[in-house]
Scaffold this motif. Structure first.
Motif, PDB file in Angstrom:
ATOM      1  N   SER A  29     -19.007  17.204  35.816  1.00  0.00           N
ATOM      2  CA  SER A  29     -18.895  17.711  34.448  1.00  0.00           C
ATOM      3  C   SER A  29     -20.002  17.150  33.570  1.00  0.00           C
ATOM      4  CB  SER A  29     -17.536  17.359  33.851  1.00  0.00           C
ATOM      5  OG  SER A  29     -16.505  17.949  34.607  1.00  0.00           O
ATOM      6  N   LEU A  30     -20.291  15.851  33.734  1.00  0.00           N
ATOM      7  CA  LEU A  30     -21.325  15.221  32.932  1.00  0.00           C
ATOM      8  C   LEU A  30     -22.690  15.807  33.233  1.00  0.00           C
ATOM      9  CD1 LEU A  30     -22.107  13.047  30.900  1.00  0.00           C
ATOM     10  CD2 LEU A  30     -22.326  11.439  32.815  1.00  0.00           C
ATOM     11  N   SER A  31     -23.006  16.007  34.554  1.00  0.00           N
ATOM     12  CA  SER A  31     -24.314  16.539  34.912  1.00  0.00           C
ATOM     13  C   SER A  31     -24.465  17.960  34.422  1.00  0.00           C
ATOM     14  CB  SER A  31     -24.521  16.482  36.429  1.00  0.00           C
ATOM     15  OG  SER A  31     -23.584  17.318  37.077  1.00  0.00           O
ATOM     16  N   ALA A  32     -23.403  18.756  34.459  1.00  0.00           N
ATOM     17  CA  ALA A  32     -23.476  20.138  33.982  1.00  0.00           C
ATOM     18  C   ALA A  32     -23.712  20.176  32.479  1.00  0.00           C
ATOM     19  CB  ALA A  32     -22.181  20.877  34.325  1.00  0.00           C
ATOM     20  N   ALA A  33     -23.087  19.214  31.768  1.00  0.00           N
ATOM     21  CA  ALA A  33     -23.226  19.211  30.310  1.00  0.00           C
ATOM     22  C   ALA A  33     -24.620  18.795  29.885  1.00  0.00           C
ATOM     23  CB  ALA A  33     -22.195  18.258  29.706  1.00  0.00           C
ATOM     24  N   THR A  34     -25.280  17.932  30.676  1.00  0.00           N
ATOM     25  CA  THR A  34     -26.584  17.417  30.266  1.00  0.00           C
ATOM     26  C   THR A  34     -27.743  18.116  30.947  1.00  0.00           C
ATOM     27  OG1 THR A  34     -26.464  15.719  31.986  1.00  0.00           O
ATOM     28  CG2 THR A  34     -25.628  15.133  29.811  1.00  0.00           C
ATOM     29  N   LEU A  35     -27.504  19.098  31.810  1.00  0.00           N
ATOM     30  CA  LEU A  35     -28.568  19.789  32.522  1.00  0.00           C
ATOM     31  C   LEU A  35     -29.425  20.582  31.552  1.00  0.00           C
ATOM     32  CD1 LEU A  35     -29.529  20.377  35.450  1.00  0.00           C
ATOM     33  CD2 LEU A  35     -28.216  22.503  35.324  1.00  0.00           C
ATOM     34  N   PRO A  36     -30.738  20.418  31.568  1.00  0.00           N
ATOM     35  CA  PRO A  36     -31.588  21.196  30.669  1.00  0.00           C
ATOM     36  C   PRO A  36     -31.565  22.665  31.050  1.00  0.00           C
ATOM     37  CG  PRO A  36     -32.920  19.965  32.243  1.00  0.00           C
ATOM     38  CD  PRO A  36     -31.496  19.490  32.412  1.00  0.00           C
ATOM     39  N   SER A  37     -31.942  23.539  30.067  1.00  0.00           N
ATOM     40  CA  SER A  37     -31.881  24.973  30.323  1.00  0.00           C
ATOM     41  C   SER A  37     -32.918  25.417  31.338  1.00  0.00           C
ATOM     42  CB  SER A  37     -32.058  25.746  29.016  1.00  0.00           C
ATOM     43  OG  SER A  37     -33.256  25.362  28.383  1.00  0.00           O
ATOM     44  N   ARG A  38     -33.942  24.604  31.560  1.00  0.00           N
ATOM     45  CA  ARG A  38     -34.919  24.870  32.600  1.00  0.00           C
ATOM     46  C   ARG A  38     -35.044  23.635  33.476  1.00  0.00           C
ATOM     47  NH1 ARG A  38     -38.657  29.488  33.448  1.00  0.00           N
ATOM     48  NH2 ARG A  38     -37.825  31.000  32.007  1.00  0.00           N
ATOM     49  N   ALA A  39     -35.199  23.857  34.787  1.00  0.00           N
ATOM     50  CA  ALA A  39     -35.388  22.721  35.677  1.00  0.00           C
ATOM     51  C   ALA A  39     -36.695  22.023  35.330  1.00  0.00           C
ATOM     52  CB  ALA A  39     -35.419  23.204  37.129  1.00  0.00           C
ATOM     53  N   ALA A  40     -36.709  20.702  35.522  1.00  0.00           N
ATOM     54  CA  ALA A  40     -37.915  19.940  35.218  1.00  0.00           C
ATOM     55  C   ALA A  40     -39.081  20.493  36.025  1.00  0.00           C
ATOM     56  CB  ALA A  40     -37.681  18.469  35.546  1.00  0.00           C
ATOM     57  N   GLY A  41     -40.221  20.660  35.370  1.00  0.00           N
ATOM     58  CA  GLY A  41     -41.394  21.155  36.066  1.00  0.00           C
ATOM     59  C   GLY A  41     -41.424  22.656  36.237  1.00  0.00           C
ATOM     60  N   ALA A  42     -40.537  23.382  35.575  1.00  0.00           N
ATOM     61  CA  ALA A  42     -40.506  24.833  35.703  1.00  0.00           C
ATOM     62  C   ALA A  42     -41.791  25.445  35.148  1.00  0.00           C
ATOM     63  CB  ALA A  42     -39.302  25.409  34.962  1.00  0.00           C
ATOM     64  N   THR A  43     -42.185  26.575  35.701  1.00  0.00           N
ATOM     65  CA  THR A  43     -43.359  27.310  35.238  1.00  0.00           C
ATOM     66  C   THR A  43     -42.922  28.504  34.408  1.00  0.00           C
ATOM     67  OG1 THR A  43     -44.680  26.651  37.156  1.00  0.00           O
ATOM     68  CG2 THR A  43     -45.385  28.622  35.974  1.00  0.00           C
ATOM     69  N   TYR A  44     -43.557  28.670  33.254  1.00  0.00           N
ATOM     70  CA  TYR A  44     -43.258  29.798  32.370  1.00  0.00           C
ATOM     71  C   TYR A  44     -44.318  30.886  32.539  1.00  0.00           C
ATOM     72  CZ  TYR A  44     -40.058  26.629  29.919  1.00  0.00           C
ATOM     73  OH  TYR A  44     -39.048  25.760  29.608  1.00  0.00           O
ATOM     74  N   GLN A  45     -43.887  32.122  32.462  1.00  0.00           N
ATOM     75  CA  GLN A  45     -44.806  33.256  32.585  1.00  0.00           C
ATOM     76  C   GLN A  45     -45.350  33.626  31.204  1.00  0.00           C
ATOM     77  OE1 GLN A  45     -45.483  34.275  35.684  1.00  0.00           O
ATOM     78  NE2 GLN A  45     -43.949  32.842  36.467  1.00  0.00           N
ATOM     79  N   PHE A  46     -46.676  33.810  31.124  1.00  0.00           N
ATOM     80  CA  PHE A  46     -47.344  34.196  29.876  1.00  0.00           C
ATOM     81  C   PHE A  46     -47.982  35.563  30.066  1.00  0.00           C
ATOM     82  CE2 PHE A  46     -51.250  34.446  27.332  1.00  0.00           C
ATOM     83  CZ  PHE A  46     -50.751  34.224  26.058  1.00  0.00           C
ATOM     84  N   GLU A  84     -38.826  39.233  32.048  1.00  0.00           N
ATOM     85  CA  GLU A  84     -39.421  38.567  33.203  1.00  0.00           C
ATOM     86  C   GLU A  84     -40.477  37.551  32.786  1.00  0.00           C
ATOM     87  OE1 GLU A  84     -40.881  41.414  35.998  1.00  0.00           O
ATOM     88  OE2 GLU A  84     -38.995  42.546  36.059  1.00  0.00           O
ATOM     89  N   VAL A  85     -40.760  37.461  31.475  1.00  0.00           N
ATOM     90  CA  VAL A  85     -41.775  36.533  30.988  1.00  0.00           C
ATOM     91  C   VAL A  85     -41.205  35.719  29.832  1.00  0.00           C
ATOM     92  CG1 VAL A  85     -43.624  38.072  31.707  1.00  0.00           C
ATOM     93  CG2 VAL A  85     -42.793  38.185  29.377  1.00  0.00           C
ATOM     94  N   ASP A  86     -41.926  34.658  29.468  1.00  0.00           N
ATOM     95  CA  ASP A  86     -41.404  33.691  28.506  1.00  0.00           C
ATOM     96  C   ASP A  86     -42.253  33.567  27.241  1.00  0.00           C
ATOM     97  OD1 ASP A  86     -39.335  32.580  30.471  1.00  0.00           O
ATOM     98  OD2 ASP A  86     -41.222  32.296  31.563  1.00  0.00           O
ATOM     99  N   PHE A  87     -43.562  33.738  27.383  1.00  0.00           N
ATOM    100  CA  PHE A  87     -44.485  33.702  26.254  1.00  0.00           C
ATOM    101  C   PHE A  87     -45.334  34.970  26.297  1.00  0.00           C
ATOM    102  CE2 PHE A  87     -43.485  29.263  26.971  1.00  0.00           C
ATOM    103  CZ  PHE A  87     -43.419  28.709  25.700  1.00  0.00           C
ATOM    104  N   VAL A  88     -45.693  35.490  25.122  1.00  0.00           N
ATOM    105  CA  VAL A  88     -46.489  36.715  25.075  1.00  0.00           C
ATOM    106  C   VAL A  88     -47.538  36.641  23.974  1.00  0.00           C
ATOM    107  CG1 VAL A  88     -44.643  38.196  25.988  1.00  0.00           C
ATOM    108  CG2 VAL A  88     -44.852  37.885  23.514  1.00  0.00           C
TER     109      VAL A  88
END
Length: 298
Positions: free
Chosen positions: A30-47, A96-100
């Motif tokens: 429960s604790l790990s689920a509550a504190t998990l960031p919305s993106r995994a560490a080191g995630a790549t965003y599409q531009f 499908e992308v994050d920044f535009v």
């Protein structure tokens, strides 16, 4: 015996050690689920920037910029562009992308998608223009009636929607041809496959600088701001802010400034080309357009 329901056995006591272990595991989960960031560490965003130029020039313009922004922000960006400007915008609408970098998201329906403006490119004002080669015998819009007019694509706000709306308002019937991007439309024009082009004035000037081609302007819209940098509502605030700081401070860093100047030279942007903060209020002219545009262009 098959087919008979099994009755629970009563009076069985659980091992207290196992009970405590299960409780600890549940609490940890429960604790790990509550504190998990919305993106995994080191995630790549599409531009995804709109395809203003051919794919090679688009990639050559943007890749050094997003490499710099990734390094400075600590947030990894990756260029994602489609074969045409409409394909790239389809990626955006499909989330499908994050920044535009775009001006395709200012209609009421698309503003409801939650994209947030955080910057804009600083260049002289843009205009929607209808142009012909400098030596064309065509000298006014009415002479385009019944002829093919090339446009980058159906999503091109300035080059298609603003210019085609002008032709519709004047009841000048033309045959639209979509070339995929602005360079493709210019190629069709100078190959004699189209009588005129609906264009973005900045890209007209850039094509003249890059290719030495000269144009005659038949119509020009009121001034508009250059395209906007935006991020999706899905991007965590910390990552969005880090990317924004890197874009907006790029021209203040000598290395960043060199990258911007080289990119502008490549694209034929005569002056400006750095990024400045914006809250989206500068794009009122785009929003006004959608309030009065013909239904097929909204």
């Amino acid at each position: 015996m098959t087919g008979m329901p099994l009755k629970p056995r009563r009076g069985i006591r659980m091992n207290p050690c196992l009970t405590r272990r299960a409780a600890l595991l549940a609490a940890a989960f429960s604790l790990s689920a509550a504190t998990l960031p919305s993106r995994a560490a080191g995630a790549t965003y599409q531009f995804s920037p709109v395809n203003q130029y051919g794919i090679q020039v688009t990639a050559a313009y943007w890749n050094p910029i997003i490499d710099y922004v990734s390094e400075k922000s600590g947030v990894q960006l990756r260029l994602k562009i489609g074969r045409t400007s409409a394909d790239t915008t389809a990626y955006v609408l499909a989330q499908e992308v994050d920044f535009v970098f775009t001006n395709h998201l200012f209609s009421p329906e698309r503003e409801a998608l939650g994209w947030k403006v955080f910057g804009r490119r600083m260049t002289p004002p843009l205009h929607g223009q209808i142009v012909v080669p400098a030596d064309s015998p065509i000298g006014e819009l009415a002479q385009l009636a019944g002829k093919e007019v090339a446009f980058p694509g159906p999503e091109a706000t300035i080059a298609y929607k603003f210019t085609y709306a002008q032709l519709l308002a004047r009841k000048i019937e033309v045959m639209p041809v979509f070339a995929g991007n602005m360079d493709g439309a210019f190629v069709q024009l100078f190959a004699g496959k189209a009588a005129a082009v609906g264009a973005n004035s900045q890209l007209v000037e850039g094509y003249t600088q890059r290719e030495g081609k000269k144009f005659k302007v038949l119509w020009s819209s009121p001034p508009l701001h250059d395209l906007a940098l935006m991020h999706s509502a899905r991007v965590p605030a910390a990552d969005a802010q880090a990317v924004a700081r890197a874009f907006l401070g790029m021209h203040l860093d000598p290395r960043g400034r060199d990258i911007l100047e080289a990119a502008s030279k490549l694209a034929g942007i005569a002056s400006g080309g750095h990024f400045a903060a914006s809250n989206g209020s500068e794009y009122g002219a785009y929003r006004d357009f959608y309030r009065t545009a013909p239904p097929q262009l909204r």
